[in-house]
Design a protein around this motif. Sequence first.
Motif, short mmCIF file in Angstrom:
data_model
loop_
_atom_site.label_atom_id
_atom_site.label_comp_id
_atom_site.label_asym_id
_atom_site.label_seq_id
_atom_site.Cartn_x
_atom_site.Cartn_y
_atom_site.Cartn_z
N LEU A 68 74.72 26.24 30.71
CA LEU A 68 73.60 27.06 31.16
C LEU A 68 73.05 26.45 32.44
CD1 LEU A 68 71.54 29.37 30.68
CD2 LEU A 68 70.19 27.74 29.34
N THR A 117 79.19 24.83 26.18
CA THR A 117 78.37 25.97 26.55
C THR A 117 77.49 25.53 27.71
OG1 THR A 117 78.35 26.80 24.28
CG2 THR A 117 76.69 27.68 25.79
N THR A 120 70.62 21.81 34.49
CA THR A 120 71.84 22.43 33.96
C THR A 120 72.14 21.81 32.60
OG1 THR A 120 72.80 23.07 36.08
CG2 THR A 120 74.34 22.64 34.28
N GLU A 171 75.07 32.17 31.14
CA GLU A 171 75.76 31.01 30.61
C GLU A 171 77.23 31.34 30.42
OE1 GLU A 171 73.78 30.14 26.88
OE2 GLU A 171 75.28 31.26 25.76
#
Length: 537
Positions: A255, A253, A260, A234
Amino acid sequence: MTTIDKRKFLTASAGFLASLLGSVALPAFADEAAPATPPADTEPPAKAVGAPFDWEGLVARMKAKAGEPYEAQAPEFPETIAKLTYDAHRSIRFRPDHALWKTEERNFELQAFYPGWVFAHTVDMFEVVDGQAYPMGFSAGDFEYREPLDPAAFNAVAFPGAAGFRLHYPLNRNDYRDELITFLGSSYFRALGRGNVYGLSARGLAVDTASGSAEEFPRFSRFYVERPETGAREIRLYAELESPRVSGAYAFTILPGVETLIDVEAAIFLRGDVSRLGLAPLTSMYLFGENDRTGFDDFRPEVHDSDGLAILRGNGERVWRPLANPARLQLSVFGDENPRGFGLLQRDRATDNYLDAEARYERRPSVWVEPVGDWGKGAVLLAEIPTDSEANDNVVAFWMPEGGLSAGSEHRLRYRMIWARDVEGDVPLARVLRTRTGRGGNSAAEGDANVRKFLVDFAGETLAGLGEESAVEAKLGVTNGKIAHLILNQMPGSDVWRLIVDVKRVDADQPVELSAALLLEGERLTETWTYQWGQIK
């Protein structure tokens, strides 16, 4: 309110493959095998000096800025950049071998976008390492200048800064870093889940969208990207947002994966009054589809990045609203308190329903916004704008808080965004399978513009195994209309239940609002289908 031209936004970045573009198919670059030599770099910059950086400091700085007059920043580009056309701008590509972290085992890499054409602003970019922010320092030599451009014309150009950036990650294959997310233009960004191609976009904030007054487009003016760890799964970045009436701090943030995930934290401060504040806004394109083909002579059955708005209300009710391309601006407001989520979805994944091997609409991502914590009272607003081109984004959806619209107000919120083929998962209710509309009455009767037929098919686990003798009933709601005819039955040889209803409009100057759900002995079997039949006059 105007539509957003995808030719100027979604497909502007040089280097996108045609199959990854939003809605516009573009010709291939000339001489792909032999890119032109880039201009020489200028003198190498002195060793960068870092400045302390943390999230709380960013929030405090943007709150202080909200108490100061807004200072517009529009750099004056050199003539060579200022006169770039659409095609010329597409011929400038970031050199992949110059990507930040390219030779490091960090999984992520970062590439910049060249300014000019419609991108009249640059963004300041910093890499955050151990709590210190260092300027990234892109230069003209980080880009290729392809035909018909003359690379020599850019040798003496002082590079004004990047227009935006994109992150790459091995999303689909372990041996290749795919494009994952792009930040480019105002506060726009768009991302991909595994197997997706670019479609709809998100924004940091919408100000006075479809409010009757001039819309304001806040922009991300500065980015801070944390250097990812070796083998990182991430990545985290931050942004400053500014406009004449708004200042804000954002943390993302990201990931990547089949889904996604983007966790967003925002601190928004109003330096001026606004009429409408749009939080977690989504922007998409709907030209025509199964329920709305009027006026389009096209071999393709459907053309859209998204086909519906889904809402999970605070009380647990699931709502599905098929999108439309109306004759005039159309607004739908879904009042709620502490919503559990909303999103613009592409539910139809059948290739034969699009027949477009280039645009690949069946692979466009759906996006779901899931609030973290309570958002209070407000409404999900859906704005649908008439358009005659698939190059235009003409659908906007966002959360409108009930209060906090005056100067000095602030909004702190967190939410998760899911970008994927399927963002709904295992919903314990049957869904709307399709919606079709047409002239009311029967084929032998003369058409009446004030009568329209609606067909809604429901399918799912809660309907499976129910026989035609089951006491399934339709709960139907209608505003500004009367039910002229209604039929509900199970389709032979399947678990699909079909509702057909003719509705007669009461006031031709007002839209008709419809809703329907299937129940068995008072228990809800399906999500709630809603639809707006726009006004005639």
